[in-house]
Design an enzyme around this catalytic site. Sequence first.
Site, PDB file in Angstrom:
ATOM      1  N   ASN A  32      78.250  37.289  85.388  1.00 29.40           N
ATOM      2  CA  ASN A  32      78.848  38.515  84.844  1.00 29.40           C
ATOM      3  C   ASN A  32      79.209  39.513  85.948  1.00 29.40           C
ATOM      4  O   ASN A  32      79.618  40.636  85.663  1.00 29.40           O
ATOM      5  CB  ASN A  32      77.920  39.170  83.809  1.00 29.40           C
ATOM      6  CG  ASN A  32      76.652  39.750  84.419  1.00 29.40           C
ATOM      7  OD1 ASN A  32      76.383  39.599  85.607  1.00 29.40           O
ATOM      8  ND2 ASN A  32      75.860  40.408  83.590  1.00 29.40           N
ATOM      9  N   LEU A  33      79.027  39.077  87.204  1.00 33.13           N
ATOM     10  CA  LEU A  33      79.406  39.864  88.389  1.00 33.13           C
ATOM     11  C   LEU A  33      78.663  41.200  88.480  1.00 33.13           C
ATOM     12  O   LEU A  33      79.117  42.115  89.156  1.00 33.13           O
ATOM     13  CB  LEU A  33      80.931  40.102  88.427  1.00 33.13           C
ATOM     14  CG  LEU A  33      81.798  38.837  88.394  1.00 33.13           C
ATOM     15  CD1 LEU A  33      83.276  39.190  88.356  1.00 33.13           C
ATOM     16  CD2 LEU A  33      81.490  37.933  89.584  1.00 33.13           C
ATOM     17  N   ASP A  58      78.567  37.400  80.110  1.00 29.34           N
ATOM     18  CA  ASP A  58      77.265  38.062  80.125  1.00 29.34           C
ATOM     19  C   ASP A  58      76.380  37.301  79.147  1.00 29.34           C
ATOM     20  O   ASP A  58      76.623  37.306  77.937  1.00 29.34           O
ATOM     21  CB  ASP A  58      77.401  39.524  79.706  1.00 29.34           C
ATOM     22  CG  ASP A  58      76.117  40.315  79.914  1.00 29.34           C
ATOM     23  OD1 ASP A  58      75.034  39.711  79.782  1.00 29.34           O
ATOM     24  OD2 ASP A  58      76.199  41.530  80.205  1.00 29.34           O
ATOM     25  N   SER A 125      59.565  31.481  90.066  1.00 27.61           N
ATOM     26  CA  SER A 125      59.188  32.305  91.215  1.00 27.61           C
ATOM     27  C   SER A 125      57.702  32.221  91.491  1.00 27.61           C
ATOM     28  O   SER A 125      56.898  32.020  90.575  1.00 27.61           O
ATOM     29  CB  SER A 125      59.579  33.761  90.921  1.00 27.61           C
ATOM     30  OG  SER A 125      58.935  34.652  91.792  1.00 27.61           O
ATOM     31  N   TYR A 150      59.084  41.852  86.489  1.00 28.72           N
ATOM     32  CA  TYR A 150      59.860  40.692  86.957  1.00 28.72           C
ATOM     33  C   TYR A 150      59.007  39.425  86.904  1.00 28.72           C
ATOM     34  O   TYR A 150      59.409  38.399  86.344  1.00 28.72           O
ATOM     35  CB  TYR A 150      60.373  40.923  88.376  1.00 28.72           C
ATOM     36  CG  TYR A 150      60.904  39.659  89.022  1.00 28.72           C
ATOM     37  CD1 TYR A 150      62.120  39.116  88.624  1.00 28.72           C
ATOM     38  CD2 TYR A 150      60.177  38.986  89.995  1.00 28.72           C
ATOM     39  CE1 TYR A 150      62.603  37.938  89.180  1.00 28.72           C
ATOM     40  CE2 TYR A 150      60.646  37.818  90.570  1.00 28.72           C
ATOM     41  CZ  TYR A 150      61.853  37.287  90.162  1.00 28.72           C
ATOM     42  OH  TYR A 150      62.314  36.122  90.713  1.00 28.72           O
ATOM     43  N   LYS A 154      59.219  35.793  84.456  1.00 26.19           N
ATOM     44  CA  LYS A 154      59.197  34.401  84.912  1.00 26.19           C
ATOM     45  C   LYS A 154      58.058  33.633  84.246  1.00 26.19           C
ATOM     46  O   LYS A 154      58.215  32.461  83.876  1.00 26.19           O
ATOM     47  CB  LYS A 154      59.083  34.348  86.441  1.00 26.19           C
ATOM     48  CG  LYS A 154      60.322  34.868  87.170  1.00 26.19           C
ATOM     49  CD  LYS A 154      61.583  34.091  86.789  1.00 26.19           C
ATOM     50  CE  LYS A 154      62.813  34.544  87.556  1.00 26.19           C
ATOM     51  NZ  LYS A 154      64.042  33.836  87.152  1.00 26.19           N
ATOM     52  N   ARG A 295      53.989  49.701  97.912  1.00 22.91           N
ATOM     53  CA  ARG A 295      54.911  49.680  96.777  1.00 22.91           C
ATOM     54  C   ARG A 295      54.240  48.990  95.596  1.00 22.91           C
ATOM     55  O   ARG A 295      53.669  47.902  95.746  1.00 22.91           O
ATOM     56  CB  ARG A 295      56.185  48.929  97.177  1.00 22.91           C
ATOM     57  CG  ARG A 295      57.242  48.837  96.105  1.00 22.91           C
ATOM     58  CD  ARG A 295      58.509  48.189  96.635  1.00 22.91           C
ATOM     59  NE  ARG A 295      58.280  46.831  97.122  1.00 22.91           N
ATOM     60  CZ  ARG A 295      59.229  46.055  97.628  1.00 22.91           C
ATOM     61  NH1 ARG A 295      60.462  46.512  97.746  1.00 22.91           N
ATOM     62  NH2 ARG A 295      58.946  44.837  98.055  1.00 22.91           N
TER      63      ARG A 295
END
Length: 338
Positions: A32-33, A58, A125, A150, A154, A295
């Site tokens: 979907n760029l 998309d 991941s 995130y 996964k 972080r």
Amino acid sequence: MKIVVTGGLGFIGSHTVVELQNQGFEVIAIDNLSNSSIEVLDGIYNITGKKPIFENIDLREKQSVQDFFKKNQDIVGVIHFAASKAVGESVENPLLYYENNINALVYVLQELTKLPEANFIFSSSCTVYGQAEKMPITEDASIQPAISPYGNTKQIGEEIIRDVAKVTTINSILLRYFNPIGAHSTAEIGELPIGIPQNLVPFITQTGMGLRKELSVYGNDYPTPDGTCIRDYIHVVDLAKAHVIALQRLLKKENLEKVETFNLGTGTGSSVLEVIHAFEKVSGQKLPYKIVARREGDVVEAYANTDKANKILGWKAESTLEESLASAWKWEQKIRKN
């Protein structure tokens, strides 16, 4: 043989399209760029002499996914990269990650269940391990509570695929990769983050080019030799080749289970400061950086035990950290000259 690569113009997706085309597969790249560029098609063409079929879709739009698969009943496999992928951003915007990473996966799998047989490679991941209890991490390591949204997407994605495998004809391989870096040796394609990079190496190369004032190192008080986080950095081309090998395993029906899992990494952990110093060596310049607060979402260390992929897939990472960084630097220099 027609293969669909979702996220096919992204960083890992585009390199995998190249390797698939080099092996003679016909590729349909869906993207979907949102975090890639249409110019990547030219880079793929310049390397392989052929452009993949491109569909701007998309995958969060269910009807669009249904329409695509209705038109493409002859596909033999899907390699699914399409997902948002930054740990820090996922902490700040969890709903974006749950929508993008879970809904798209479900919609693609729903269509694959309608085919008589389907082969599915999932871009997973090392974040599924959370902070693993011991290093290096094997595929049998217990799945710890995710540290970021995130990582959680996964974990959930893997669970969905396993549940679906029990009641459908879909065969899947879950590839849990560590930290992909680098670029194609031709410098025709590479990592091109939109906006401020969320990953270490593009931030390093952009700082090296003077686009960023300095690099922020998130914490130097971790229980590691130099106090900075340790990761397993794997060259993106090595990673791409593993996807082709995994796909061929399914197509040849060599898989021993409906869902197989493999770690993809080098087996070596490198700290943030070691990566910085390696970059300084290959680029011949000093990199300005500062130590800032830790972080949220970062684990202390993560590096792979790759014995299973080495033995069963016959795959092994070949590029060194310095070679990977040199290719990333070559790519960065090229795109900034254009």
